[in-house]
Design an enzyme around this catalytic site. Structure first.
Site, PDB file in Angstrom:
ATOM      1  CE  LYS A  33      -3.889  -2.091   2.533  1.00  0.00           C
ATOM      2  NZ  LYS A  33      -4.923  -1.943   1.502  1.00  0.00           N
ATOM      3  NE  ARG A  56      11.238  -5.243  15.078  1.00  0.00           N
ATOM      4  CZ  ARG A  56      10.003  -5.174  15.518  1.00  0.00           C
ATOM      5  NH1 ARG A  56       9.038  -5.790  14.856  1.00  0.00           N
ATOM      6  NH2 ARG A  56       9.688  -4.487  16.603  1.00  0.00           N
ATOM      7  CB  SER A  62      13.390 -11.205  19.599  1.00  0.00           C
ATOM      8  OG  SER A  62      13.058  -9.961  20.152  1.00  0.00           O
ATOM      9  NE  ARG A  69      12.642  -7.995  28.151  1.00  0.00           N
ATOM     10  CZ  ARG A  69      12.876  -8.246  26.863  1.00  0.00           C
ATOM     11  NH1 ARG A  69      13.829  -9.115  26.526  1.00  0.00           N
ATOM     12  NH2 ARG A  69      12.185  -7.637  25.912  1.00  0.00           N
ATOM     13  CG  ASP A  85       7.073  -4.903  20.091  1.00  0.00           C
ATOM     14  OD1 ASP A  85       6.648  -5.996  20.525  1.00  0.00           O
ATOM     15  OD2 ASP A  85       8.129  -4.382  20.509  1.00  0.00           O
ATOM     16  NE  ARG A  90      12.483   2.838  12.886  1.00  0.00           N
ATOM     17  CZ  ARG A  90      13.575   2.161  13.240  1.00  0.00           C
ATOM     18  NH1 ARG A  90      14.680   2.272  12.554  1.00  0.00           N
ATOM     19  NH2 ARG A  90      13.539   1.373  14.309  1.00  0.00           N
ATOM     20  CG  HIS A 133       5.684   4.669  18.712  1.00  0.00           C
ATOM     21  ND1 HIS A 133       6.346   3.799  19.558  1.00  0.00           N
ATOM     22  CD2 HIS A 133       6.644   5.381  18.099  1.00  0.00           C
ATOM     23  CE1 HIS A 133       7.646   3.999  19.466  1.00  0.00           C
ATOM     24  NE2 HIS A 133       7.850   4.970  18.594  1.00  0.00           N
ATOM     25  CD  GLU A 152       5.858  -0.175  17.917  1.00  0.00           C
ATOM     26  OE1 GLU A 152       5.672   0.251  19.055  1.00  0.00           O
ATOM     27  OE2 GLU A 152       6.932  -0.672  17.538  1.00  0.00           O
TER      28      GLU A 152
END
Length: 246
Positions: A33, A56, A62, A69, A85, A90, A133, A152
């Site tokens: 787009k 990405r 990851s 965490r 995310d 970006r 964001h 995101e």
């Protein structure tokens, strides 16, 4: 490993693969787009606000570290609900005004549902970070149904991106407590980048206004000439060119 365990492993592998593919497909949809937008700006308009894009999908490693965490249950549904995310896009723009213009295009032209917006331009983070964001829902059609996938989107200027990229590299190498003097200098660098953005924004507005006035003056002059019924004669070089084409 018995047959039942093998089948369970195959099923889990298929589900994880499908899960990761959904996020990649969502990014592909968005990038297509945006590429269309870029081509339209390039061929139909005088100005393209999109400098470049980068996307990405988080690696499984990851994602596993993040759920550890955050103490998130180990299930695909829990990961989808709690980690927003996994897929990231970006968009780097020329000017601050372009950021909000692109946001509006994503919402209106692409009909994307914006679930959350964090404006770190109007309200920068304490360290000086600035960016817009968005958490958006991207519909993805699979062979077994349709999924709304969260992506995101970060939209920032070239100056904001330059500062954020270097700040990340500095902290990535730094495993100890960061000295307060270094934090202060990074904040000052962010303020300098913002001043540059503000200055370039003002210059762009002034140049655009001058251009619009020139075009308006030219239009008025042309109208006046036509109203005065004046005769126009094309230069000989252009007439010659026209004869060659015939």
């Amino acid at each position: 490993m018995n047959n039942n365990q093998i089948e369970q492993f195959k099923k889990m592998k298929t589900e994880v693969t499908r899960f990761m593919m959904m996020y990649q497909f969502a990014l592909n949809e968005l990038e297509t787009k945006i590429e269309i937008l870029k081509e339209e700006f390039q061929f139909l308009h005088d100005y393209n606000p999109i400098e470049h894009t980068k996307s990405r999908v988080k690696s499984l490693e990851s994602i596993m570290k993040k759920i550890g965490r955050k103490d998130i249950p180990f299930s695909l549904e829990a990961i989808k609900h709690n980690i927003k995310d996994i897929a990231g896009l970006r968009i780097t723009c020329s000017f601050i005004a372009d950021i909000y213009g692109i946001r509006d295009m994503l919402k209106n032209q692409f009909n994307l549902k914006i679930n959350e917006m964090k404006d770190y331009i109007e309200n920068p983070k304490p360290n000086g970070y600035r960016s817009l964001h968005l958490l958006v829902e991207v519909p993805v059609v699979m062979s077994d149904g349709r999924e709304n996938v969260c992506v995101e989107i970060q939209i920032r200027t070239i100056a904001m991106d330059f500062w954020a990229s270097l700040e990340h590299k500095i902290f990535y190498k730094y495993n100890q407590a960061v000295p307060s003097s270094l934090l202060l200098e990074l904040k000052e660098a962010s303020d300098s980048a913002n001043k540059l953005d503000q200055q370039m924004e003002r210059l762009n507005r002034e140049i655009t206004a001058i251009k619009e006035n020139q075009e308006e003056d030219y239009g008025q002059e042309l109208s006046q000439l036509l109203m005065n019924n004046q005769q126009f004669k094309l230069p000989a070089s252009i007439m010659k060119l026209g004869n060659q084409v015939d």
